[in-house]
Design a protein around this motif. Sequence first.
Motif, PDB file in Angstrom:
ATOM      1  N   GLU A  54     -41.275 -37.818  19.706  1.00  0.00           N
ATOM      2  CA  GLU A  54     -42.221 -38.723  19.038  1.00  0.00           C
ATOM      3  C   GLU A  54     -41.806 -39.003  17.598  1.00  0.00           C
ATOM      4  O   GLU A  54     -42.182 -40.026  17.016  1.00  0.00           O
ATOM      5  N   LEU A  55     -40.995 -38.113  17.025  1.00  0.00           N
ATOM      6  CA  LEU A  55     -40.527 -38.329  15.656  1.00  0.00           C
ATOM      7  C   LEU A  55     -39.499 -39.457  15.574  1.00  0.00           C
ATOM      8  O   LEU A  55     -39.214 -39.967  14.496  1.00  0.00           O
ATOM      9  N   CYS A  56     -38.911 -39.817  16.741  1.00  0.00           N
ATOM     10  CA  CYS A  56     -37.948 -40.927  16.752  1.00  0.00           C
ATOM     11  C   CYS A  56     -38.634 -42.263  16.475  1.00  0.00           C
ATOM     12  O   CYS A  56     -37.992 -43.214  16.016  1.00  0.00           O
ATOM     13  N   LYS A  57     -39.936 -42.333  16.769  1.00  0.00           N
ATOM     14  CA  LYS A  57     -40.670 -43.559  16.511  1.00  0.00           C
ATOM     15  C   LYS A  57     -40.903 -43.700  15.010  1.00  0.00           C
ATOM     16  O   LYS A  57     -41.377 -42.774  14.352  1.00  0.00           O
ATOM     17  N   ASN A  58     -40.550 -44.844  14.502  1.00  0.00           N
ATOM     18  CA  ASN A  58     -40.700 -45.096  13.059  1.00  0.00           C
ATOM     19  C   ASN A  58     -40.025 -43.989  12.253  1.00  0.00           C
ATOM     20  O   ASN A  58     -40.601 -43.410  11.335  1.00  0.00           O
ATOM     21  N   ILE A  59     -38.763 -43.728  12.622  1.00  0.00           N
ATOM     22  CA  ILE A  59     -38.056 -42.599  12.022  1.00  0.00           C
ATOM     23  C   ILE A  59     -37.795 -42.806  10.537  1.00  0.00           C
ATOM     24  O   ILE A  59     -37.535 -41.854   9.797  1.00  0.00           O
ATOM     25  N   ASP A  60     -37.845 -44.060  10.086  1.00  0.00           N
ATOM     26  CA  ASP A  60     -37.609 -44.338   8.666  1.00  0.00           C
ATOM     27  C   ASP A  60     -38.833 -44.064   7.797  1.00  0.00           C
ATOM     28  O   ASP A  60     -38.753 -44.150   6.570  1.00  0.00           O
ATOM     29  N   SER A  61     -39.955 -43.764   8.433  1.00  0.00           N
ATOM     30  CA  SER A  61     -41.178 -43.537   7.650  1.00  0.00           C
ATOM     31  C   SER A  61     -41.083 -42.249   6.851  1.00  0.00           C
ATOM     32  O   SER A  61     -40.431 -41.278   7.256  1.00  0.00           O
ATOM     33  N   THR A  62     -41.730 -42.232   5.705  1.00  0.00           N
ATOM     34  CA  THR A  62     -41.735 -41.051   4.839  1.00  0.00           C
ATOM     35  C   THR A  62     -42.344 -39.849   5.555  1.00  0.00           C
ATOM     36  O   THR A  62     -41.877 -38.712   5.426  1.00  0.00           O
ATOM     37  N   GLU A  63     -43.375 -40.130   6.359  1.00  0.00           N
ATOM     38  CA  GLU A  63     -44.081 -39.048   7.054  1.00  0.00           C
ATOM     39  C   GLU A  63     -43.175 -38.349   8.057  1.00  0.00           C
ATOM     40  O   GLU A  63     -43.078 -37.111   8.083  1.00  0.00           O
ATOM     41  N   ASN A  64     -42.500 -39.127   8.905  1.00  0.00           N
ATOM     42  CA  ASN A  64     -41.637 -38.526   9.920  1.00  0.00           C
ATOM     43  C   ASN A  64     -40.409 -37.871   9.306  1.00  0.00           C
ATOM     44  O   ASN A  64     -39.930 -36.834   9.778  1.00  0.00           O
ATOM     45  N   CYS A  65     -39.895 -38.479   8.254  1.00  0.00           N
ATOM     46  CA  CYS A  65     -38.738 -37.887   7.573  1.00  0.00           C
ATOM     47  C   CYS A  65     -39.110 -36.538   6.965  1.00  0.00           C
ATOM     48  O   CYS A  65     -38.356 -35.563   7.065  1.00  0.00           O
ATOM     49  N   ALA A  66     -40.303 -36.479   6.372  1.00  0.00           N
ATOM     50  CA  ALA A  66     -40.769 -35.219   5.786  1.00  0.00           C
ATOM     51  C   ALA A  66     -41.001 -34.163   6.860  1.00  0.00           C
ATOM     52  O   ALA A  66     -40.718 -32.975   6.662  1.00  0.00           O
ATOM     53  N   ALA A  67     -41.512 -34.619   8.021  1.00  0.00           N
ATOM     54  CA  ALA A  67     -41.750 -33.680   9.117  1.00  0.00           C
ATOM     55  C   ALA A  67     -40.432 -33.089   9.618  1.00  0.00           C
ATOM     56  O   ALA A  67     -40.345 -31.880   9.885  1.00  0.00           O
ATOM     57  N   LEU A  68     -39.405 -33.937   9.758  1.00  0.00           N
ATOM     58  CA  LEU A  68     -38.093 -33.451  10.189  1.00  0.00           C
ATOM     59  C   LEU A  68     -37.503 -32.492   9.160  1.00  0.00           C
ATOM     60  O   LEU A  68     -36.906 -31.467   9.511  1.00  0.00           O
ATOM     61  N   ALA A  69     -37.664 -32.849   7.889  1.00  0.00           N
ATOM     62  CA  ALA A  69     -37.151 -31.985   6.826  1.00  0.00           C
ATOM     63  C   ALA A  69     -37.804 -30.610   6.877  1.00  0.00           C
ATOM     64  O   ALA A  69     -37.161 -29.575   6.667  1.00  0.00           O
ATOM     65  N   ASP A  70     -39.099 -30.578   7.177  1.00  0.00           N
ATOM     66  CA  ASP A  70     -39.832 -29.309   7.261  1.00  0.00           C
ATOM     67  C   ASP A  70     -39.356 -28.482   8.452  1.00  0.00           C
ATOM     68  O   ASP A  70     -39.177 -27.276   8.351  1.00  0.00           O
ATOM     69  N   ILE A  71     -39.154 -29.170   9.599  1.00  0.00           N
ATOM     70  CA  ILE A  71     -38.702 -28.465  10.805  1.00  0.00           C
ATOM     71  C   ILE A  71     -37.304 -27.881  10.605  1.00  0.00           C
ATOM     72  O   ILE A  71     -37.022 -26.744  11.006  1.00  0.00           O
ATOM     73  N   CYS A  72     -36.425 -28.664   9.984  1.00  0.00           N
ATOM     74  CA  CYS A  72     -35.015 -28.271   9.856  1.00  0.00           C
ATOM     75  C   CYS A  72     -34.737 -27.440   8.602  1.00  0.00           C
ATOM     76  O   CYS A  72     -33.626 -26.900   8.454  1.00  0.00           O
ATOM     77  N   GLY A  73     -35.702 -27.397   7.710  1.00  0.00           N
ATOM     78  CA  GLY A  73     -35.509 -26.615   6.502  1.00  0.00           C
ATOM     79  C   GLY A  73     -34.473 -27.204   5.568  1.00  0.00           C
ATOM     80  O   GLY A  73     -33.640 -26.467   5.011  1.00  0.00           O
ATOM     81  N   CYS A  74     -34.509 -28.527   5.405  1.00  0.00           N
ATOM     82  CA  CYS A  74     -33.542 -29.170   4.519  1.00  0.00           C
ATOM     83  C   CYS A  74     -34.223 -30.333   3.791  1.00  0.00           C
ATOM     84  O   CYS A  74     -35.393 -30.643   4.047  1.00  0.00           O
ATOM     85  N   GLY A  75     -33.500 -31.011   2.911  1.00  0.00           N
ATOM     86  CA  GLY A  75     -34.061 -32.109   2.148  1.00  0.00           C
ATOM     87  C   GLY A  75     -34.099 -33.407   2.927  1.00  0.00           C
ATOM     88  O   GLY A  75     -33.398 -33.582   3.935  1.00  0.00           O
ATOM     89  N   GLU A  76     -34.906 -34.356   2.442  1.00  0.00           N
ATOM     90  CA  GLU A  76     -35.033 -35.646   3.125  1.00  0.00           C
ATOM     91  C   GLU A  76     -33.736 -36.446   3.058  1.00  0.00           C
ATOM     92  O   GLU A  76     -33.423 -37.205   3.978  1.00  0.00           O
TER      93      GLU A  76
END
Length: 352
Positions: A41-63
């Motif tokens: 579901e994170l692939c949808k609107n992957i350029d959004s700040t919200e999804n990018c921040a969520a991925l960064a949190d999951i992966c433990g890295c910066g946006e």
Amino acid sequence: MTLNINYGTSVISLPGGIREHLENAGAVEIKVLIALADSPELCKNIDSTENCAALADICGCGEDEINGAVAFWRGAGVLVADGQKSRKATKKATAEKPVEAKSAPKATEAAPPKPLSRKDELPHYTTDELTALLEERKEAKDYIDECQRIWGKMFNTHEINIILGLVDYLGLDWEYVLTLLMYVKKNQDEKGVKKSLHYVEKMAFSLYDENVFDIGSLNAKLQSMDLLAQSESRLRAMFGMGERALTPKEKKCFSTWLYEYKFDLEIIRLAYDITVDAKGKPSIAYMNSVLANWNAEGHATLDDIKAAQEKFKAEQNPVSKKKNGKESDGSFETDDFFKAAVRRSFGDDFEG
């Protein structure tokens, strides 16, 4: 000791095409791809700040690292935009099946992958994506710098897209790309025409469709192209063609004679003389039969062919034969030699 994978209660499936890019992928790229496979579901609107921040949190890295990783997998053809035609990252990946953690039902054998056609488009990276991608892939940045040195100019974003696309989309290695750039630049400089990376792109697709994938086959192809270019003007003069464009049949015959049969121009000239003696005028079709026969007979040099002619002459002269109701004087005709040789190769149905 034998180990078993503990699947637990869930399975994550990854595309088989990633195998071709694991060498260049870093820890962040692997983390991001696994996270997206686990949370599609994170692939949808992957350029959004919200999804990018969520991925960064999951992966433990910066946006910024997330953006670079996404650009990497987009360039590899693993991530594609919604509605975009899916493309394979490399020629090998086209035949691979997705890697799944548990066995899948047996599928019917897939048809061999078709070569990419010119209508297929290279991937497009935005300026931000390129910046993040080149920061992550230091090797790619160094090679692009070398490409710019060869070409003699700094590339703009569109031109960098072309160079990266040849590597990420067609699966060509950097040595291949550098060699192709040097070849095109040399030829266009010699012709006094403006250098164009679009021509490099077009040529790369054409070579790909001819199964010229690696540096070895590229060097052989470029060598044959040089041979054809150097000999074409002499062949044109031989046939009185002037500056007109060659027909596909003429191009095919010329290239076959020169770098499939590997005949030099002296052999081709002899075939031309035989053709004119037999037909009263130049004929590429008849001449092609002469040269095809010599190749089939295993004659590789002018001396081989002349020796075969002398042998034929010696076999014919001892016996006086009647020809058209008259006694033959035993003289040797080159066309007789050719017709006899062709019949040995192609049968009695051959007609000159």
